[in-house]
Scaffold this motif. Structure first.
Motif, PDB file in Angstrom:
ATOM      1  N   GLY A 118      47.205   6.215  33.037  1.00  0.00           N
ATOM      2  CA  GLY A 118      47.511   7.610  32.729  1.00  0.00           C
ATOM      3  C   GLY A 118      48.992   7.809  32.433  1.00  0.00           C
ATOM      4  O   GLY A 118      49.547   7.158  31.545  1.00  0.00           O
ATOM      5  N   ARG A 119      49.634   8.642  33.230  1.00  0.00           N
ATOM      6  CA  ARG A 119      51.050   8.964  33.013  1.00  0.00           C
ATOM      7  C   ARG A 119      51.998   7.953  33.640  1.00  0.00           C
ATOM      8  O   ARG A 119      53.204   8.188  33.687  1.00  0.00           O
TER       9      ARG A 119
ATOM     10  N   THR B  97      53.932  13.682  41.783  1.00  0.00           N
ATOM     11  CA  THR B  97      54.655  12.408  41.885  1.00  0.00           C
ATOM     12  C   THR B  97      53.647  11.285  42.098  1.00  0.00           C
ATOM     13  O   THR B  97      52.475  11.527  42.393  1.00  0.00           O
ATOM     14  N   ILE B  98      54.145  10.068  42.006  1.00  0.00           N
ATOM     15  CA  ILE B  98      53.310   8.899  42.303  1.00  0.00           C
ATOM     16  C   ILE B  98      52.760   9.030  43.723  1.00  0.00           C
ATOM     17  O   ILE B  98      51.572   8.801  43.972  1.00  0.00           O
TER      18      ILE B  98
ATOM     19  N   LEU C  70      34.392  11.310  30.443  1.00  0.00           N
ATOM     20  CA  LEU C  70      33.412  12.221  31.039  1.00  0.00           C
ATOM     21  C   LEU C  70      33.460  13.528  30.247  1.00  0.00           C
ATOM     22  O   LEU C  70      34.509  14.180  30.188  1.00  0.00           O
TER      23      LEU C  70
ATOM     24  N   LEU D  55      46.787   6.940  38.628  1.00  0.00           N
ATOM     25  CA  LEU D  55      47.038   6.452  39.988  1.00  0.00           C
ATOM     26  C   LEU D  55      46.094   7.074  41.008  1.00  0.00           C
ATOM     27  O   LEU D  55      45.671   6.403  41.952  1.00  0.00           O
ATOM     28  N   ALA D  56      45.740   8.347  40.815  1.00  0.00           N
ATOM     29  CA  ALA D  56      44.862   9.008  41.786  1.00  0.00           C
ATOM     30  C   ALA D  56      43.484   8.350  41.785  1.00  0.00           C
ATOM     31  O   ALA D  56      42.940   8.015  42.854  1.00  0.00           O
TER      32      ALA D  56
ATOM     33  N   HIS E 149      60.262   5.792  36.184  1.00  0.00           N
ATOM     34  CA  HIS E 149      59.708   6.347  37.423  1.00  0.00           C
ATOM     35  C   HIS E 149      60.542   5.859  38.604  1.00  0.00           C
ATOM     36  O   HIS E 149      60.709   4.653  38.783  1.00  0.00           O
ATOM     37  N   LEU E 150      61.016   6.803  39.385  1.00  0.00           N
ATOM     38  CA  LEU E 150      61.802   6.462  40.573  1.00  0.00           C
ATOM     39  C   LEU E 150      60.975   6.772  41.814  1.00  0.00           C
ATOM     40  O   LEU E 150      60.373   7.848  41.910  1.00  0.00           O
TER      41      LEU E 150
ATOM     42  N   ASP F 163      47.580  14.418  40.992  1.00  0.00           N
ATOM     43  CA  ASP F 163      48.857  14.909  41.529  1.00  0.00           C
ATOM     44  C   ASP F 163      48.926  16.424  41.564  1.00  0.00           C
ATOM     45  O   ASP F 163      49.777  17.004  42.225  1.00  0.00           O
TER      46      ASP F 163
ATOM     47  N   GLU G  46      37.182   5.658  32.507  1.00  0.00           N
ATOM     48  CA  GLU G  46      38.471   6.113  31.974  1.00  0.00           C
ATOM     49  C   GLU G  46      38.319   6.458  30.490  1.00  0.00           C
ATOM     50  O   GLU G  46      37.759   5.685  29.713  1.00  0.00           O
ATOM     51  N   ALA G  47      38.854   7.626  30.115  1.00  0.00           N
ATOM     52  CA  ALA G  47      38.712   8.083  28.727  1.00  0.00           C
ATOM     53  C   ALA G  47      39.504   7.210  27.751  1.00  0.00           C
ATOM     54  O   ALA G  47      39.054   6.956  26.633  1.00  0.00           O
TER      55      ALA G  47
HETATM   56  C1  FAD Z   1      57.666  10.816  31.852  1.00  0.00           C
HETATM   57  C2  FAD Z   1      57.232  10.894  33.302  1.00  0.00           C
HETATM   58  C3  FAD Z   1      58.124  10.545  34.298  1.00  0.00           C
HETATM   59  C4  FAD Z   1      57.740  10.610  35.642  1.00  0.00           C
HETATM   60  N1  FAD Z   1      58.618  10.231  36.607  1.00  0.00           N
HETATM   61  C5  FAD Z   1      58.201  10.137  37.889  1.00  0.00           C
HETATM   62  C6  FAD Z   1      59.066   9.605  38.878  1.00  0.00           C
HETATM   63  O1  FAD Z   1      60.214   9.248  38.607  1.00  0.00           O
HETATM   64  N2  FAD Z   1      58.584   9.501  40.155  1.00  0.00           N
HETATM   65  C7  FAD Z   1      57.321   9.898  40.487  1.00  0.00           C
HETATM   66  O2  FAD Z   1      56.934   9.738  41.663  1.00  0.00           O
HETATM   67  N3  FAD Z   1      56.490  10.445  39.558  1.00  0.00           N
HETATM   68  C8  FAD Z   1      56.898  10.566  38.277  1.00  0.00           C
HETATM   69  N4  FAD Z   1      56.050  11.076  37.322  1.00  0.00           N
HETATM   70  C9  FAD Z   1      54.747  11.635  37.748  1.00  0.00           C
HETATM   71  C10 FAD Z   1      53.662  10.558  37.891  1.00  0.00           C
HETATM   72  O3  FAD Z   1      53.613   9.743  36.761  1.00  0.00           O
HETATM   73  C11 FAD Z   1      52.326  11.285  38.054  1.00  0.00           C
HETATM   74  O4  FAD Z   1      52.404  12.153  39.163  1.00  0.00           O
HETATM   75  C12 FAD Z   1      51.134  10.363  38.257  1.00  0.00           C
HETATM   76  O5  FAD Z   1      51.143   9.278  37.379  1.00  0.00           O
HETATM   77  C13 FAD Z   1      49.856  11.200  38.087  1.00  0.00           C
HETATM   78  O6  FAD Z   1      48.714  10.393  38.303  1.00  0.00           O
HETATM   79  P1  FAD Z   1      47.276  11.058  38.238  1.00  0.00           P
HETATM   80  O7  FAD Z   1      46.299   9.970  38.455  1.00  0.00           O
HETATM   81  O8  FAD Z   1      47.238  12.244  39.124  1.00  0.00           O
HETATM   82  O9  FAD Z   1      47.121  11.650  36.759  1.00  0.00           O
HETATM   83  P2  FAD Z   1      47.087  10.924  35.334  1.00  0.00           P
HETATM   84  O10 FAD Z   1      48.073   9.814  35.300  1.00  0.00           O
HETATM   85  O11 FAD Z   1      47.247  12.000  34.328  1.00  0.00           O
HETATM   86  O12 FAD Z   1      45.632  10.275  35.248  1.00  0.00           O
HETATM   87  C14 FAD Z   1      44.499  10.957  34.787  1.00  0.00           C
HETATM   88  C15 FAD Z   1      43.622   9.972  34.018  1.00  0.00           C
HETATM   89  O13 FAD Z   1      42.414  10.606  33.654  1.00  0.00           O
HETATM   90  C16 FAD Z   1      42.070  10.198  32.343  1.00  0.00           C
HETATM   91  N5  FAD Z   1      41.141  11.208  31.810  1.00  0.00           N
HETATM   92  C17 FAD Z   1      41.436  12.426  31.282  1.00  0.00           C
HETATM   93  N6  FAD Z   1      40.296  13.088  30.965  1.00  0.00           N
HETATM   94  C18 FAD Z   1      39.275  12.259  31.285  1.00  0.00           C
HETATM   95  C19 FAD Z   1      37.859  12.379  31.209  1.00  0.00           C
HETATM   96  N7  FAD Z   1      37.277  13.494  30.736  1.00  0.00           N
HETATM   97  N8  FAD Z   1      37.093  11.325  31.610  1.00  0.00           N
HETATM   98  C20 FAD Z   1      37.652  10.195  32.096  1.00  0.00           C
HETATM   99  N9  FAD Z   1      39.005  10.027  32.187  1.00  0.00           N
HETATM  100  C21 FAD Z   1      39.793  11.060  31.812  1.00  0.00           C
HETATM  101  C22 FAD Z   1      43.394  10.105  31.644  1.00  0.00           C
HETATM  102  O14 FAD Z   1      43.311   9.303  30.469  1.00  0.00           O
HETATM  103  C23 FAD Z   1      44.269   9.469  32.731  1.00  0.00           C
HETATM  104  O15 FAD Z   1      44.209   8.065  32.687  1.00  0.00           O
HETATM  105  C24 FAD Z   1      56.424  11.062  35.978  1.00  0.00           C
HETATM  106  C25 FAD Z   1      55.550  11.434  34.967  1.00  0.00           C
HETATM  107  C26 FAD Z   1      55.931  11.344  33.638  1.00  0.00           C
HETATM  108  C27 FAD Z   1      54.958  11.751  32.574  1.00  0.00           C
END
Ligand code: FAD
Length: 429
Positions: free
Chosen positions: A40-41, A397-398, A227, A13-14, A59-60, A388, A33-34
């Motif tokens: 991602g999560r 969080t999201i 990367l 999402l970030a 996810h809420l 995040d 994207e890897a």
């Molecule tokens: C089970 C679960 C339940 C959750 N419940 C909630 C909820 O109810 N409410 C809420 O607000 N949040 C919730 N969250 C948290 C929320 O999902 C995360 O905060 C959010 O998705 C994080 O996004 P991000 O982009 O920061 O990280 P990520 O989603 O981790 O994204 C990082 C991305 O980088 C990629 N990557 C890694 N290394 C490399 C590389 N070297 N080169 C290129 N790409 C790479 C990964 O594949 C991934 O796609 C939950 C999380 C989980 C796991």
């Protein structure tokens, strides 16, 4: 002259939020994207054990998650979020069998605490004043040192609320992060606390529309493109190494690193990040929920914490679930189903199930881990961080992830060169 390029690494999402914010602007965007998929999560996948597409975790969101909702509006999918028109949370206490509905009033003046029909049963209005201490300015401290623990209000409201928001046992969680959540939700009244879920799945709400938006705006999407290293020289990122190919960066090019903290640490020299994580366990049962089952049910005094009712599935979330990681999955399914059957009054044996254990679901929202979160800027002029786990002031969080992506995009857009261009302000608005 070639357009300057922004390389975004990571399509969680970030990274998606950063790319969406920058798409259509004066720079070319490339998203790397890897994995073979984005999200991602936060994504949906086909689960063979259930024969249906489900989310990697329930996810809420709350209606006060402004950046998440802005993101959905930008990509045209805000209608994918479903929830009640007023803040309302159904709860059951497994120990006492009490059931109640928490109903904060819409406005910021919290008169709901004076109504026994809206507040937690067995509590009085004065009990809620304990929250004021959390909101008072002061040094970050474990929540257990700032709030009174134990007692009905703590067990039936504050513990479930903070555990869900922080994914960390509240007693050890950062008071600053807890206070930030309160300020953006409960502190603004019930209007900011309506529970929202992605009715047709996380990918249908957040991921597919974002990818469509990016494709439409000419963003290049590269999957299976990890990367592997960044070459630095003269205080800047000079080249990106993706294994098979190396991309040289021009003087005006920028990088948004939106990968998890453990990946970022390996890519950026001297980067300090959170290093401690907390697990989340989700259990999914293929069964049509009973008619009277609330869409979301908070469960107190059980192993299960939140029960989500979907059209053909009941799904359980257990936060800060590290204690369950080594429990055999079939045993876990039996234990969890026994509780689900009790709270829903379903009398039937274990239906088809799946247990999903996410070991590193989020960074641990403790005081020391929160202090390890870096800001978006790095020691390298053309490299910014998103994720995040960066210093958003919010837990993982999201909302935090999207905010971090927006902030990274804002830094790039506001860079000195950009300011010199006519019309950049219009584009940022
Ligand atoms: C089970 C679960 C339940 C959750 N419940 C909630 C909820 O109810 N409410 C809420 O607000 N949040 C919730 N969250 C948290 C929320 O999902 C995360 O905060 C959010 O998705 C994080 O996004 P991000 O982009 O920061 O990280 P990520 O989603 O981790 O994204 C990082 C991305 O980088 C990629 N990557 C890694 N290394 C490399 C590389 N070297 N080169 C290129 N790409 C790479 C990964 O594949 C991934 O796609 C939950 C999380 C989980 C796991």
């Amino acid at each position: 002259m070639n357009k300057p390029v922004v390389h975004v690494a990571g399509a969680g999402l970030a990274g998606l939020a950063a790319a969406v914010r920058l798409a259509g602007g004066p720079r070319k965007i490339v998203l790397h994207e890897a994995a073979r998929h984005a999200g991602g999560r936060c994504r949906s996948y086909y689960e063979p054990a259930l024969g249906m597409t489900i989310d990697n975790g329930n996810h809420l969101l709350l209606s006060g998650n402004c950046d998440a909702r802005k993101f959905l509006t930008a990509i045209g999918s805000e209608d994918q979020l479903a929830g009640p028109s007023e803040a309302e949370f159904a709860f059951v206490d497994l120990a006492t069998k009490d059931r109640w509905r928490l109903r904060p009033n819409a406005g910021p003046l919290p008169w709901w605490i004076f109504s026994s029909l809206r507040r937690v049963p067995g509590t009085g209005a004065l009990d809620y004043l304990g929250l004021l201490r959390l909101l008072a300015p002061g040094k970050d401290a474990p929540l257990g040192a700032v709030m009174r623990r134990g007692g009905l209000l703590y067990e039936r409201l504050w513990r479930p609320f903070f555990l869900a928001a922080l994914n960390t046992e509240p007693v050890e969680a950062s008071s600053h992060l807890a206070a930030a959540v309160v300020r953006e939700t409960l502190g603004r009244g019930g209007r900011a606390c309506r529970p929202l879920v992605a009715a047709h799945g996380l990918s249908a709400a957040f991921i597919e529309p974002a990818l469509n938006y990016l494709a439409k705006h000419g963003v290049k999407l590269l999957f299976d493109h990890r990367l592997r290293a960044i070459d630095f020289a003269g205080g800047r990122a000079k080249a990106l190494d993706f294994g098979g190919d190396v991309v040289q960066l021009d003087a005006a090019d920028n990088v948004v690193l939106a990968v998890p903290p453990y990946a970022a640490q390996g890519l950026v020299p001297g980067l300090r990040t959170p290093e401690d994580y907390r697990a989340i366990v989700n259990a999914h049962f293929k069964i049509v929920p009973p008619r009277n089952c609330p869409a979301i049910l908070g469960v107190v005094n059980g192993t299960i914490e939140w029960l989500f009712a979907f059209p053909s599935r009941l799904s359980v979330t257990i936060s800060s679930a590290d204690r369950l990681i080594d429990v055999p999955r079939d045993k876990l399914a039996e234990t969890i189903w026994a509780e689900v059957a009790k709270v829903t009054r379903i009398e039937r044996p274990l239906p088809p199930w799946q247990i999903v254990k996410e070991k590193r679901a989020t960074f641990a929202a403790t005081v020391d881990q929160n202090a390890r979160r870096p800001g978006a800027r790095t020691a390298f002029a053309n490299l910014v961080l998103a994720g995040d786990w960066t210093a958003t002031g919010l837990p993982a969080t999201i909302e935090g992830a999207i905010r971090s992506g927006y902030r990274a995009a804002g830094l790039i857009a506001a860079s000195q060169k950009e300011k010199g261009r006519p019309g950049w302000k219009t584009w940022m608005a």
